[in-house]
Scaffold this motif. Structure first.
Motif, PDB file in Angstrom:
ATOM      1  N   LEU A  66       0.837  -1.195   0.000  1.00 11.75           N
ATOM      2  CA  LEU A  66       0.000   0.000   0.000  1.00 11.75           C
ATOM      3  C   LEU A  66       0.874   1.247   0.000  1.00 11.75           C
ATOM      4  O   LEU A  66       1.770   1.390   0.832  1.00 11.75           O
ATOM      5  CB  LEU A  66      -0.907   0.009   1.230  1.00 11.75           C
ATOM      6  N   THR A  68       1.212   5.376   0.430  1.00 11.04           N
ATOM      7  CA  THR A  68       0.573   6.513   1.078  1.00 11.04           C
ATOM      8  C   THR A  68       1.562   7.652   1.191  1.00 11.04           C
ATOM      9  O   THR A  68       2.780   7.433   1.175  1.00 11.04           O
ATOM     10  CB  THR A  68       0.049   6.119   2.483  1.00 11.04           C
ATOM     11  N   LEU A  71       1.636   7.978   6.754  1.00 11.63           N
ATOM     12  CA  LEU A  71       1.096   6.818   7.451  1.00 11.63           C
ATOM     13  C   LEU A  71       0.402   7.295   8.719  1.00 11.63           C
ATOM     14  O   LEU A  71       1.043   7.600   9.724  1.00 11.63           O
ATOM     15  CB  LEU A  71       2.199   5.813   7.784  1.00 11.63           C
ATOM     16  N   VAL A  75      -4.833   5.193   7.775  1.00  5.71           N
ATOM     17  CA  VAL A  75      -4.172   4.486   6.662  1.00  5.71           C
ATOM     18  C   VAL A  75      -3.692   3.113   7.124  1.00  5.71           C
ATOM     19  O   VAL A  75      -3.786   2.127   6.381  1.00  5.71           O
ATOM     20  CB  VAL A  75      -3.000   5.323   6.117  1.00  5.71           C
ATOM     21  N   GLU A  78      -6.561   0.856   7.131  1.00  2.00           N
ATOM     22  CA  GLU A  78      -6.873   0.524   5.736  1.00  2.00           C
ATOM     23  C   GLU A  78      -5.948  -0.575   5.230  1.00  2.00           C
ATOM     24  O   GLU A  78      -6.391  -1.527   4.568  1.00  2.00           O
ATOM     25  CB  GLU A  78      -6.727   1.777   4.865  1.00  2.00           C
ATOM     26  N   ALA A  79      -4.663  -0.474   5.544  1.00  2.00           N
ATOM     27  CA  ALA A  79      -3.695  -1.479   5.113  1.00  2.00           C
ATOM     28  C   ALA A  79      -4.047  -2.849   5.685  1.00  2.00           C
ATOM     29  O   ALA A  79      -3.977  -3.873   4.977  1.00  2.00           O
ATOM     30  CB  ALA A  79      -2.288  -1.072   5.542  1.00  2.00           C
ATOM     31  N   VAL A  87       3.751  -1.369   3.754  1.00  3.11           N
ATOM     32  CA  VAL A  87       3.319  -0.008   3.455  1.00  3.11           C
ATOM     33  C   VAL A  87       4.538   0.791   3.016  1.00  3.11           C
ATOM     34  O   VAL A  87       5.588   0.738   3.672  1.00  3.11           O
ATOM     35  CB  VAL A  87       2.674   0.672   4.683  1.00  3.11           C
ATOM     36  N   SER A  89       5.412   4.527   2.779  1.00  2.82           N
ATOM     37  CA  SER A  89       4.971   5.860   3.162  1.00  2.82           C
ATOM     38  C   SER A  89       6.012   6.863   2.676  1.00  2.82           C
ATOM     39  O   SER A  89       7.170   6.802   3.095  1.00  2.82           O
ATOM     40  CB  SER A  89       4.810   5.946   4.686  1.00  2.82           C
ATOM     41  N   SER A 360      -3.391   4.374  -1.282  1.00  2.68           N
ATOM     42  CA  SER A 360      -4.331   4.565  -0.178  1.00  2.68           C
ATOM     43  C   SER A 360      -5.468   5.510  -0.555  1.00  2.68           C
ATOM     44  O   SER A 360      -5.263   6.536  -1.211  1.00  2.68           O
ATOM     45  CB  SER A 360      -3.586   5.131   1.042  1.00  2.68           C
ATOM     46  N   GLN A 361      -6.658   5.144  -0.105  1.00  2.00           N
ATOM     47  CA  GLN A 361      -7.825   6.002  -0.269  1.00  2.00           C
ATOM     48  C   GLN A 361      -8.094   6.818   1.000  1.00  2.00           C
ATOM     49  O   GLN A 361      -8.906   7.736   0.986  1.00  2.00           O
ATOM     50  CB  GLN A 361      -9.056   5.145  -0.597  1.00  2.00           C
ATOM     51  N   LYS A 362      -7.430   6.475   2.084  1.00  2.00           N
ATOM     52  CA  LYS A 362      -7.623   7.167   3.355  1.00  2.00           C
ATOM     53  C   LYS A 362      -6.618   8.291   3.572  1.00  2.00           C
ATOM     54  O   LYS A 362      -6.813   9.152   4.428  1.00  2.00           O
ATOM     55  CB  LYS A 362      -7.520   6.170   4.519  1.00  2.00           C
ATOM     56  N   ASP A 363      -5.555   8.295   2.803  1.00  7.58           N
ATOM     57  CA  ASP A 363      -4.509   9.309   2.945  1.00  7.58           C
ATOM     58  C   ASP A 363      -5.029  10.658   2.484  1.00  7.58           C
ATOM     59  O   ASP A 363      -5.589  10.776   1.368  1.00  7.58           O
ATOM     60  CB  ASP A 363      -3.294   8.886   2.109  1.00  7.58           C
TER      61      ASP A 363
END
Length: 370
Positions: A66, A68, A71, A75, A78-79, A87, A89, A360-363
């Motif tokens: 993932l 981002t 982090l 996130v 989400e991961a 991840v 980052s 990431s869609q949450k970042d």
């Protein structure tokens, strides 16, 4: 083995898909090796903290990665929900030293959760800033096609020929030390005829690596007369023309500040940007200086019509405006986040598409304009 499976199993489309997916996996060590080749840690700034930051106990396999910009706890969750094994980052979540890993601080909680869930964490940060076709080249394309050069060129990752030191001294080529020196690895010896005090002689130029230098000096020290006239120089690594911090971008045709704003908004996917007061919207831009993130230290004093960066201090903006420059600010991470889509493609290619790479869609930027 594939050949050992029943024919009815092989012909089933779901089974074939499962077999294909099962091959998309890489050992963490191999992933790190390739990421380091893509974004060499040696390109990063000395103050930075890049590379592998969290390593689960080996062996660790990576099937899903993932990406981002930051982090955060959202996130990380989400991961875990995506079943990621790693991840990447862009900003290092471990920057200042952590003295303990407890549940008190949010960054400490990130590390505890990552280790508990066997989640590797890697950060390229300023290695991506310096990289050709990295984050600053991406940001430099905000106003369209341009010719760009680094504002602060990086030094080459190695010395030409692999030699970092040069020793010059006078010595007879037939001297016993010369045969020993020439037999060493990572050593190159040249002889130059010279005339001193009315006599013909030889001047030796010896190039060597750091490792070889530790062998060369003791050999030369065996002859006090030779050792006394040795001149030792540490060679600098040459600058790279396409690698370094920031970019100075020259546009093929001047454009107005208004056009520059609209192009930057479209490139960054932002409805609003901050424009420094001073110039009018009709003022022209021919040369732009860019720096992803916080650009004050890199952009200060650069001769350009426009500065494009994430953030600058109040007084740095005042200085730039007083010098007749326009300034566009878009918040720190907003100047970086859009690059992740390009980085995703670069990583997929570098990993031979053996690892699923997601963005990431949450970042999101911690600030929003309201």
């Amino acid at each position: 083995m594939l050949l050992d499976l029943p024919l009815r199993f092989l012909c089933h489309p779901i089974s074939l898909s499962w077999l294909t997916q099962s091959r998309k996996i890489m050992d963490l060590c191999s992933v790190i090796s390739r990421l380091n080749a893509l974004t060499p840690p040696a390109l990063a700034e000395s103050w930075d903290n890049v590379g592998l930051l969290v390593e689960p106990s080996p062996p660790h396999q990576v099937q899903k990665l993932l990406l981002t910009n930051d982090l955060t706890e959202d996130v990380l969750e989400e991961a875990l929900q995506l079943g990621a094994n790693m991840v990447l980052s862009y900003h290092p979540p471990i920057f200042k030293a952590l003295k303990r890993l407890t549940w008190t601080g949010w960054k400490e909680r990130l590390m505890v959760k990552a280790l508990e869930n066997r989640l590797a964490i890697y950060s390229p940060h300023t290695a991506c800033d310096a990289l050709p076709n990295g984050i600053n080249d991406w940001l430099g394309r905000a106003l369209g096609t341009c010719v760009s050069i680094p504002l602060c060129p990086s030094s080459s990752l190695s010395h030409p020929g692999g030699f970092g030191h040069l020793l010059e001294f006078s010595c007879d080529p037939s001297h016993t030390v010369m045969s020993r020196l020439k037999s060493l690895q990572d050593v190159s010896v040249r002889f130059y005829p010279v005339r001193q005090d009315g006599k013909d002689g030889s001047r030796i130029s010896l190039s060597c690596s750091q490792k070889a230098l530790l062998q060369v000096l003791p050999i030369l020290a065996e002859d006090e007369q030779v050792y006394r006239n040795v001149e030792l120089l540490a060679l600098q690594k040459p600058p790279m023309s396409d690698t370094g911090m920031g970019r100075l971008c020259t546009l093929p045709e001047p454009i107005s500040i208004a056009t520059a704003l609209e192009r930057a908004k479209q490139h960054l996917g932002l409805p609003h940007l901050a424009l420094g007061r001073g110039k009018t919207l009709e003022s022209l831009v021919s040369v732009m200086a860019v720096c992803a993130g916080s650009g004050s230290s890199i952009l200060s004093g650069v001769p350009a019509d426009l500065y494009l960066t994430g953030e600058m201090s109040h007084h740095d903006v005042l200085d730039a405006v007083s010098e007749g420059r326009s300034v566009i600010l878009c918040e720190h991470s907003n100047s970086e986040r859009g690059y992740l889509q390009e980085l995703r493609g670069q990583i997929e290619e570098k990993l031979d598409r053996k690892v699923q790479v997601l963005v990431s869609q949450k970042d999101q930027d911690p600030l929003q304009v309201v």
